[in-house]
Design a protein around this motif. Structure first.
Motif, PDB file in Angstrom:
ATOM      1  N   LEU A 291       0.752  -0.991  -0.294  1.00 30.47           N
ATOM      2  CA  LEU A 291      -0.065   0.007   0.024  1.00 30.47           C
ATOM      3  C   LEU A 291       1.275   1.264   0.145  1.00 30.47           C
ATOM      4  N   THR A 292       0.808   1.593  -0.563  1.00 28.24           N
ATOM      5  CA  THR A 292       1.038   3.249  -1.392  1.00 28.24           C
ATOM      6  C   THR A 292       0.429   4.019  -1.056  1.00 28.24           C
ATOM      7  N   VAL A 293       1.482   5.065   0.216  1.00 26.72           N
ATOM      8  CA  VAL A 293      -0.021   6.257   0.617  1.00 26.72           C
ATOM      9  C   VAL A 293       1.371   7.406   1.309  1.00 26.72           C
ATOM     10  N   SER A 294       1.145   9.066   1.165  1.00 25.36           N
ATOM     11  CA  SER A 294       1.891   9.780   0.906  1.00 25.36           C
ATOM     12  C   SER A 294       0.779  11.027   2.421  1.00 25.36           C
ATOM     13  N   THR A 295       2.248  10.802   3.012  1.00 26.00           N
ATOM     14  CA  THR A 295       1.393  11.617   4.446  1.00 26.00           C
ATOM     15  C   THR A 295       1.119  12.651   3.918  1.00 26.00           C
ATOM     16  N   GLU A 296       0.089  13.795   4.455  1.00 27.78           N
ATOM     17  CA  GLU A 296      -0.282  15.423   4.411  1.00 27.78           C
ATOM     18  C   GLU A 296       1.389  16.695   3.916  1.00 27.78           C
ATOM     19  N   PRO A 297       1.276  16.557   3.340  1.00 27.22           N
ATOM     20  CA  PRO A 297       2.457  18.521   3.402  1.00 27.22           C
ATOM     21  C   PRO A 297       2.070  18.948   4.884  1.00 27.22           C
ATOM     22  N   LEU A 298       3.104  19.765   5.662  1.00 29.87           N
ATOM     23  CA  LEU A 298       2.657  20.622   6.613  1.00 29.87           C
ATOM     24  C   LEU A 298       1.782  22.097   5.474  1.00 29.87           C
ATOM     25  N   ALA A 299       0.881  22.272   6.868  1.00 36.04           N
ATOM     26  CA  ALA A 299      -0.077  22.742   6.725  1.00 36.04           C
ATOM     27  C   ALA A 299       0.563  24.369   6.684  1.00 36.04           C
ATOM     28  N   ALA A 300       0.452  25.580   5.953  1.00 36.23           N
ATOM     29  CA  ALA A 300       0.905  26.963   5.496  1.00 36.23           C
ATOM     30  C   ALA A 300       0.360  27.505   6.366  1.00 36.23           C
ATOM     31  N   PRO A 301       1.607  28.337   7.127  1.00 32.87           N
ATOM     32  CA  PRO A 301       1.016  29.403   8.100  1.00 32.87           C
ATOM     33  C   PRO A 301      -0.188  30.123   7.648  1.00 32.87           C
ATOM     34  N   LYS A 302      -0.855  29.834   8.803  1.00 33.48           N
ATOM     35  CA  LYS A 302      -2.893  30.925   8.476  1.00 33.48           C
ATOM     36  C   LYS A 302      -1.616  32.344   8.108  1.00 33.48           C
ATOM     37  N   ARG A 303      -2.597  33.006   7.941  1.00 35.24           N
ATOM     38  CA  ARG A 303      -2.510  34.439   7.428  1.00 35.24           C
ATOM     39  C   ARG A 303      -3.055  35.169   8.533  1.00 35.24           C
ATOM     40  N   MET A 304      -2.728  36.419   9.246  1.00 39.42           N
ATOM     41  CA  MET A 304      -2.681  37.529   9.630  1.00 39.42           C
ATOM     42  C   MET A 304      -2.927  38.744   8.949  1.00 39.42           C
ATOM     43  N   VAL A 305      -3.855  38.822   8.649  1.00 46.37           N
ATOM     44  CA  VAL A 305      -4.429  40.362   8.068  1.00 46.37           C
ATOM     45  C   VAL A 305      -4.619  41.355   8.349  1.00 46.37           C
ATOM     46  N   GLY A 306      -4.076  42.772   8.233  1.00 42.22           N
ATOM     47  CA  GLY A 306      -4.938  43.305   9.738  1.00 42.22           C
ATOM     48  C   GLY A 306      -5.191  45.080   8.995  1.00 42.22           C
TER      49      GLY A 306
END
Length: 615
Positions: free
Chosen positions: A207-222
């Motif tokens: 069974l071939t499976v890939s881990t999830e990529p690292l989540a992109a940092p959440k944006r903090m928009v002001g």
């Protein structure tokens, strides 16, 4: 039951339960020595393939197949003709046989032959079927499979990763979580079944499976408003001293004005933008303006970027009062080209009336806050063709920004009402945009005759305006349903409240959904009542004088002063944290704040969101 008579006594072995790979039994002896025993010690051997894992009513030790059991004190005395016993459980490989070579208090039995060995188990378990992925993260994968079968019984499984010879896990059941993996990496897994005799099945299908990529940092928009330097005395320096600048990823400077088909800096707020003199006390770096061509907010933003290189600064075009020029400016392809070129020339190339290139390098992109295409609102006549022209304008912005420098940002602000966002092509726009902020606030205000939440997270069963779908969740879901990818959707959060005066208490005494006499006088109001209160004012002045409640469905606080009739809807650090968890759960792109001058001196609301979104 098996019995064996010795010189000092008679031993009786009796199994109490057996199963495919295990057993439990009792061993009892009778004292026939002719003298009472004060203490006793028993030794015996087990047949090959049998072992003990636990024993009760005796002190037990083992060396190889020889087991030694002594009394526990309370059961040491055995009169003539009396009995003593102990029980034990263990594993077997197919047959449970009576022990042999007993001794009692070192009295040997002589030569007692062991029982014949059980028949050898040479049959391997069946091949594991149904290997599948249950769940996965950036660093772990949970696997499951169907149970294998065996002629005696499967005792466990071995999980192999890639081509490694050694198993990465040896579970006894039919699932396992494999950790310590690399994000965004492909792995191959196989599983083998094993039995008590050590037989192993052939490997399962890989069974071939890939881990999830690292989540992109959440944006903090002001949003940083140009006019904040006046009455509010809120400077770019405040973003530094409150710690807010360090927490933001993007800073939108509001606003650039669209006049006569062009971005016209001089027609906007040129004093605040580039001529206002900042004293040393006002300045980000403590250095006063000294007659240089570029002063004002733009120079301070330049200094802020130098101190916080991670911070992306965008010019926000339009806003509630300066959006009337968009419709004409983008009505034809030629007009769009000229309009976009003028905006890039002013804000990206930095060619201002103060000098060519003086503002170059300050802005990392453009935020379009057209309020609102194809909608008659705010004094602008909406045209049906605005819908398509808005998309074409974004395409032109993307084309010209990429021609200047790939990586320049393009974003937009969208409304919370479906009457607004249904008039733009949300299924197409993300192609050109880095992200979309949703103004999930001002859903109610002083223009409504009754008090209601202006930025509820969820709608409420008793909300008389529920049909308007006036909640953050419904606005976000509407954008998702229209085709905006979650990662490109940024949830808007108000750093201010909306209030009403003359609010009736109502049957529950809290003023919610009750009639009012209109918008309250906000903390900066002079000539008319806007009903707007900054968070710091609500916290420091209004909360101590009123009764603060938190609505269990809306998930936001509200304030009511029955003596004055003031009712205020707002967000606090708790509700901000709840909205942050909503962003995480829905895998949205981050949070946006309007506007930064309304937070308290500690930047508490921005800090609460940063904490909620932190990895």
């Amino acid at each position: 039951m098996h019995s064996q008579e010795l010189a000092a006594g008679v031993f009786t072995f009796q199994t109490t339960s057996t199963w495919a790979t295990g057993y439990c039994a009792q061993l009892r002896f009778t004292n026939t020595s002719g003298a009472a025993l004060a203490r006793w010690t028993v030794t015996f051997e087990l047949a090959p393939g049998m072992r003990i894992t636990s024993l009760s009513n005796g002190q037990w030790s083992a060396q190889g197949q020889v087991h030694l059991v002594t009394d526990q004190g309370w059961n040491g005395a055995v009169p003539v003709g009396g009995t003593a016993s102990f029980s034990f459980c263990g594993h077997h490989t197919g047959t449970v046989s009576a022990p042999f070579n007993y001794t009692l208090n070192s009295e040997p039995v002589g030569t007692t032959p062991p029982p014949p060995p059980p028949p050898s188990d040479l049959q391997a378990p069946s091949v594991v079927q149904g290997l599948n992925v249950v769940s996965k993260t950036a660093q772990s994968i949970e696997l499951a499979w169907q149970a294998a079968s065996d002629n005696v019984g499967v005792t466990g499984y071995e999980v192999f990763q890639n081509s490694a010879a050694a198993a990465v896990a040896t579970p006894s059941g039919t699932s396992v979580s494999v950790g310590g993996l690399q994000p965004g990496t492909s792995y191959v897994f196989t599983v083998k079944a094993r039995d008590a005799a050590g037989n192993r099945s052939a490997a399962s299908a890989p069974l071939t499976v890939s881990t999830e990529p690292l989540a992109a940092p959440k944006r903090m928009v002001g949003y940083f408003v140009s006019w904040g330097i006046y009455q509010r005395q809120f400077y770019a320096k405040n973003l530094d001293t409150t710690g807010t600048a360090a927490k933001l990823t993007h800073l939108n400077y509001a606003f650039g004005r669209v006049v006569n088909g062009r971005c016209d800096v001089a027609a906007g707020n040129p004093e605040a933008d580039y001529t206002w003199h900042h004293t040393a006390a006002m300045s980000v770096d403590g250095v006063a303006d000294n007659g240089q061509p570029l002063r004002g907010n733009l120079n301070q933003l330049k200094k802020l970027k130098a101190k916080y290189p991670h911070l992306k600064v965008l010019i926000s075009l339009g806003g509630a009062e300066w959006s009337t020029g968009f419709s004409d400016a983008v009505s034809t392809a030629d007009k769009r080209r000229v309009f976009v070129q003028s905006c890039i020339d002013a804000y990206i190339r930095g060619n201002l009336p103060a000098g060519a290139g003086v503002a170059s390098g300050i802005f990392d992109g453009i935020d379009v806050d057209w309020e609102f295409p194809a909608v008659n609102w705010g004094g602008q006549p909406g045209r049906p063709e605005d819908t398509a022209n808005f998309t074409e304008m974004m395409a032109e912005f993307r084309r010209q920004l990429d021609a200047v420098r790939p990586g320049l940002l393009l974003t937009m602000a969208s409304g919370s009402s479906s009457e607004v966002f249904s008039k733009i092509q949300l299924s197409v726009l993300p192609t050109y945009l880095d992200f979309i902020t949703v103004m999930t606030y001002d859903m109610h205000g002083g223009w409504d005759p009754t008090a209601n939440f202006h930025a509820a997270l969820y709608n409420q069963a008793a909300n008389p305006s529920k049909a308007r779908r006036d909640s953050t969740h419904e606005a976000i879901q509407g954008h998702l349903d229209a085709g905006v990818p979650p990662a490109k959707l940024v949830l808007g959060v108000p750093l201010y409240g909306r209030g009403w005066q003359g609010t009736q208490a109502g049957p529950t005494g809290d003023g919610l959904y009750q009639n009012t006499s209109g918008a309250a006088w906000g903390n900066w109001d002079v000539y008319s009542n806007s009903g707007m209160f900054d968070y710091y004012y609500i916290k420091n002045v209004l909360e101590p004088a009123g009764v603060k409640r938190r609505h269990p469905e809306a998930q936001v606080p509200y304030l009511y002063n029955p003596a004055s009739g003031l009712w205020v809807s707002y967000d606090d650090p708790v509700s901000i944290g709840v909205k942050g968890q909503y962003i995480n759960t829905r895998q949205l792109g981050g949070a946006m704040f309007w506007d930064l001058s309304s937070d308290d001196a500690q930047g508490s609301l921005v800090a609460a969101m940063k904490t909620a979104l932190a990895p």
